[in-house]
Design a protein around this motif. Structure first.
Motif, PDB file in Angstrom:
ATOM      1  N   THR A 131      34.486 108.383  13.056  1.00  0.00           N
ATOM      2  CA  THR A 131      35.944 108.307  12.963  1.00  0.00           C
ATOM      3  C   THR A 131      36.504 107.319  13.971  1.00  0.00           C
ATOM      4  OG1 THR A 131      36.021 110.614  12.244  1.00  0.00           O
ATOM      5  CG2 THR A 131      38.072 109.661  13.042  1.00  0.00           C
ATOM      6  N   LEU A 132      35.996 107.346  15.190  1.00  0.00           N
ATOM      7  CA  LEU A 132      36.455 106.406  16.208  1.00  0.00           C
ATOM      8  C   LEU A 132      36.079 104.968  15.850  1.00  0.00           C
ATOM      9  CD1 LEU A 132      35.733 108.445  19.448  1.00  0.00           C
ATOM     10  CD2 LEU A 132      37.935 108.037  18.337  1.00  0.00           C
ATOM     11  N   VAL A 133      34.912 104.761  15.256  1.00  0.00           N
ATOM     12  CA  VAL A 133      34.507 103.416  14.833  1.00  0.00           C
ATOM     13  C   VAL A 133      35.445 102.912  13.734  1.00  0.00           C
ATOM     14  CG1 VAL A 133      32.686 102.140  13.611  1.00  0.00           C
ATOM     15  CG2 VAL A 133      32.105 103.609  15.536  1.00  0.00           C
ATOM     16  N   ILE A 134      35.803 103.773  12.806  1.00  0.00           N
ATOM     17  CA  ILE A 134      36.708 103.376  11.721  1.00  0.00           C
ATOM     18  C   ILE A 134      38.092 103.046  12.273  1.00  0.00           C
ATOM     19  CG2 ILE A 134      37.904 104.223   9.666  1.00  0.00           C
ATOM     20  CD1 ILE A 134      35.314 105.710   8.962  1.00  0.00           C
ATOM     21  N   LEU A 135      38.574 103.853  13.217  1.00  0.00           N
ATOM     22  CA  LEU A 135      39.878 103.565  13.826  1.00  0.00           C
ATOM     23  C   LEU A 135      39.850 102.257  14.608  1.00  0.00           C
ATOM     24  CD1 LEU A 135      40.987 107.107  15.013  1.00  0.00           C
ATOM     25  CD2 LEU A 135      41.894 105.774  13.116  1.00  0.00           C
ATOM     26  N   LEU A 136      38.783 102.019  15.337  1.00  0.00           N
ATOM     27  CA  LEU A 136      38.645 100.773  16.068  1.00  0.00           C
ATOM     28  C   LEU A 136      38.593  99.587  15.106  1.00  0.00           C
ATOM     29  CD1 LEU A 136      38.201  99.340  18.796  1.00  0.00           C
ATOM     30  CD2 LEU A 136      35.746  99.625  18.399  1.00  0.00           C
ATOM     31  N   ALA A 137      37.900  99.740  13.996  1.00  0.00           N
ATOM     32  CA  ALA A 137      37.823  98.664  13.002  1.00  0.00           C
ATOM     33  C   ALA A 137      39.193  98.382  12.390  1.00  0.00           C
ATOM     34  CB  ALA A 137      36.825  99.046  11.911  1.00  0.00           C
ATOM     35  N   ALA A 138      40.014  99.417  12.198  1.00  0.00           N
ATOM     36  CA  ALA A 138      41.359  99.211  11.651  1.00  0.00           C
ATOM     37  C   ALA A 138      42.218  98.406  12.616  1.00  0.00           C
ATOM     38  CB  ALA A 138      42.008 100.557  11.351  1.00  0.00           C
ATOM     39  N   MET A 147      39.625  95.381   6.043  1.00  0.00           N
ATOM     40  CA  MET A 147      39.299  96.817   6.097  1.00  0.00           C
ATOM     41  C   MET A 147      38.538  97.256   4.853  1.00  0.00           C
ATOM     42  SD  MET A 147      42.514  98.674   7.883  1.00  0.00           S
ATOM     43  CE  MET A 147      43.842  97.497   7.827  1.00  0.00           C
ATOM     44  N   THR A 148      38.884  96.684   3.708  1.00  0.00           N
ATOM     45  CA  THR A 148      38.158  97.016   2.475  1.00  0.00           C
ATOM     46  C   THR A 148      36.713  96.531   2.551  1.00  0.00           C
ATOM     47  OG1 THR A 148      40.215  96.864   1.222  1.00  0.00           O
ATOM     48  CG2 THR A 148      38.167  96.758  -0.031  1.00  0.00           C
ATOM     49  N   VAL A 149      36.518  95.321   3.027  1.00  0.00           N
ATOM     50  CA  VAL A 149      35.153  94.779   3.177  1.00  0.00           C
ATOM     51  C   VAL A 149      34.361  95.618   4.169  1.00  0.00           C
ATOM     52  CG1 VAL A 149      33.846  92.786   4.027  1.00  0.00           C
ATOM     53  CG2 VAL A 149      35.774  92.454   2.487  1.00  0.00           C
ATOM     54  N   PRO A 174      48.558 110.784  10.653  1.00  0.00           N
ATOM     55  CA  PRO A 174      48.768 110.593  12.096  1.00  0.00           C
ATOM     56  C   PRO A 174      47.665 109.804  12.801  1.00  0.00           C
ATOM     57  CG  PRO A 174      48.180 112.870  11.657  1.00  0.00           C
ATOM     58  CD  PRO A 174      48.355 112.192  10.326  1.00  0.00           C
ATOM     59  N   LEU A 175      46.476 109.684  12.219  1.00  0.00           N
ATOM     60  CA  LEU A 175      45.391 108.971  12.890  1.00  0.00           C
ATOM     61  C   LEU A 175      45.290 107.496  12.505  1.00  0.00           C
ATOM     62  CD1 LEU A 175      42.437 111.525  12.838  1.00  0.00           C
ATOM     63  CD2 LEU A 175      43.884 110.890  14.759  1.00  0.00           C
ATOM     64  N   VAL A 176      45.548 107.166  11.261  1.00  0.00           N
ATOM     65  CA  VAL A 176      45.315 105.810  10.789  1.00  0.00           C
ATOM     66  C   VAL A 176      46.590 104.971  10.804  1.00  0.00           C
ATOM     67  CG1 VAL A 176      44.552 104.439   8.805  1.00  0.00           C
ATOM     68  CG2 VAL A 176      43.349 106.526   9.410  1.00  0.00           C
ATOM     69  N   LEU A 177      47.700 105.551  10.418  1.00  0.00           N
ATOM     70  CA  LEU A 177      48.923 104.770  10.287  1.00  0.00           C
ATOM     71  C   LEU A 177      49.501 104.252  11.611  1.00  0.00           C
ATOM     72  CD1 LEU A 177      50.732 103.723   8.078  1.00  0.00           C
ATOM     73  CD2 LEU A 177      52.123 105.768   8.329  1.00  0.00           C
ATOM     74  N   PRO A 178      49.534 105.018  12.690  1.00  0.00           N
ATOM     75  CA  PRO A 178      50.141 104.489  13.927  1.00  0.00           C
ATOM     76  C   PRO A 178      49.517 103.197  14.460  1.00  0.00           C
ATOM     77  CG  PRO A 178      49.983 106.849  14.072  1.00  0.00           C
ATOM     78  CD  PRO A 178      49.248 106.450  12.826  1.00  0.00           C
ATOM     79  N   PRO A 179      48.180 103.040  14.487  1.00  0.00           N
ATOM     80  CA  PRO A 179      47.669 101.742  14.967  1.00  0.00           C
ATOM     81  C   PRO A 179      48.082 100.579  14.076  1.00  0.00           C
ATOM     82  CG  PRO A 179      45.888 103.354  14.882  1.00  0.00           C
ATOM     83  CD  PRO A 179      47.072 103.987  14.256  1.00  0.00           C
ATOM     84  N   LEU A 180      48.145 100.799  12.784  1.00  0.00           N
ATOM     85  CA  LEU A 180      48.544  99.731  11.879  1.00  0.00           C
ATOM     86  C   LEU A 180      50.017  99.373  12.058  1.00  0.00           C
ATOM     87  CD1 LEU A 180      46.690 100.869   8.643  1.00  0.00           C
ATOM     88  CD2 LEU A 180      45.978  99.172  10.317  1.00  0.00           C
ATOM     89  N   LEU A 181      50.859 100.387  12.191  1.00  0.00           N
ATOM     90  CA  LEU A 181      52.279 100.126  12.403  1.00  0.00           C
ATOM     91  C   LEU A 181      52.531  99.462  13.755  1.00  0.00           C
ATOM     92  CD1 LEU A 181      53.934 103.346  10.954  1.00  0.00           C
ATOM     93  CD2 LEU A 181      53.876 101.068   9.958  1.00  0.00           C
ATOM     94  N   TYR A 182      51.799  99.871  14.754  1.00  0.00           N
ATOM     95  CA  TYR A 182      51.952  99.267  16.080  1.00  0.00           C
ATOM     96  C   TYR A 182      51.595  97.786  16.039  1.00  0.00           C
ATOM     97  CZ  TYR A 182      51.397  98.280  21.010  1.00  0.00           C
ATOM     98  OH  TYR A 182      51.495  97.719  22.252  1.00  0.00           O
ATOM     99  N   ALA A 183      50.492  97.465  15.400  1.00  0.00           N
ATOM    100  CA  ALA A 183      50.075  96.062  15.319  1.00  0.00           C
ATOM    101  C   ALA A 183      51.091  95.241  14.529  1.00  0.00           C
ATOM    102  CB  ALA A 183      48.693  95.965  14.681  1.00  0.00           C
ATOM    103  N   ALA A 184      51.623  95.801  13.449  1.00  0.00           N
ATOM    104  CA  ALA A 184      52.626  95.078  12.662  1.00  0.00           C
ATOM    105  C   ALA A 184      53.918  94.905  13.456  1.00  0.00           C
ATOM    106  CB  ALA A 184      52.891  95.818  11.367  1.00  0.00           C
ATOM    107  N   ALA A 185      54.298  95.922  14.220  1.00  0.00           N
ATOM    108  CA  ALA A 185      55.527  95.831  15.019  1.00  0.00           C
ATOM    109  C   ALA A 185      55.381  94.807  16.137  1.00  0.00           C
ATOM    110  CB  ALA A 185      55.876  97.199  15.591  1.00  0.00           C
TER     111      ALA A 185
END
Length: 140
Positions: A7-14, A32-34, A57-68
């Motif tokens: 799970t941590l590896v997937i979050l880091l990859a995101a 992310m798909t690849v 709560p686990l996947v969306l916040p890092p993506l939103l933070y990076a976009a912001a």
């Protein structure tokens, strides 16, 4: 413990897909798909069972933070009408679609079990009249 590490590896990859996609000019969703496809092909990777209520709560916040972080206030001010129209419009469209799908004129999509004189009969189904369901013919 294997699932936590995965799970941590997937979050880091995101998170890394956002910055890497920006540098090489590829959409982060494609990266992310690849990455997910490559991860699925590795036989040593254990099966990951994440409860659906934890994805938001686990996947969306890092993506939103990076976009912001990469959006400027000037871009936001120039596009505020389009952003507001899409946000409000999509909420209204979703509400109408849900209301149409749940309207009382439609039959529910789930099958309801009935009490039948022959329990377990494959064609036991509810009858419109409650007295009809008590007769032996109700379970044809």
């Amino acid at each position: 413990m294997d699932q936590l590490v995965l799970t941590l590896v997937i979050l880091l990859a995101a998170v890394l897909a956002e910055s890497l996609g920006e540098r090489i000019g590829v959409a982060p969703s494609i990266l992310m798909t690849v990455f997910g496809c490559l991860l699925a092909l590795i036989p040593a990777v254990p099966s990951l069972d994440i409860p659906p209520e934890l994805i938001l709560p686990l996947v969306l916040p890092p993506l939103l933070y990076a976009a912001a972080r990469r959006t400027s206030w000037r871009q936001f001010a120039e596009n505020w009408q389009v952003i507001a129209l899409r946000a409000i419009g999509l909420v209204i469209v979703t509400a109408v679609a849900v209301a149409a799908a749940r309207s009382p004129g439609r039959a529910p999509r789930t099958r309801h079990a009935t009490r039948c004189r022959r329990p377990g009969h494959p064609q036991a189904r509810p009858r419109p009249d409650p007295l009809t369901s008590l007769s032996p013919r109700a379970c044809r």
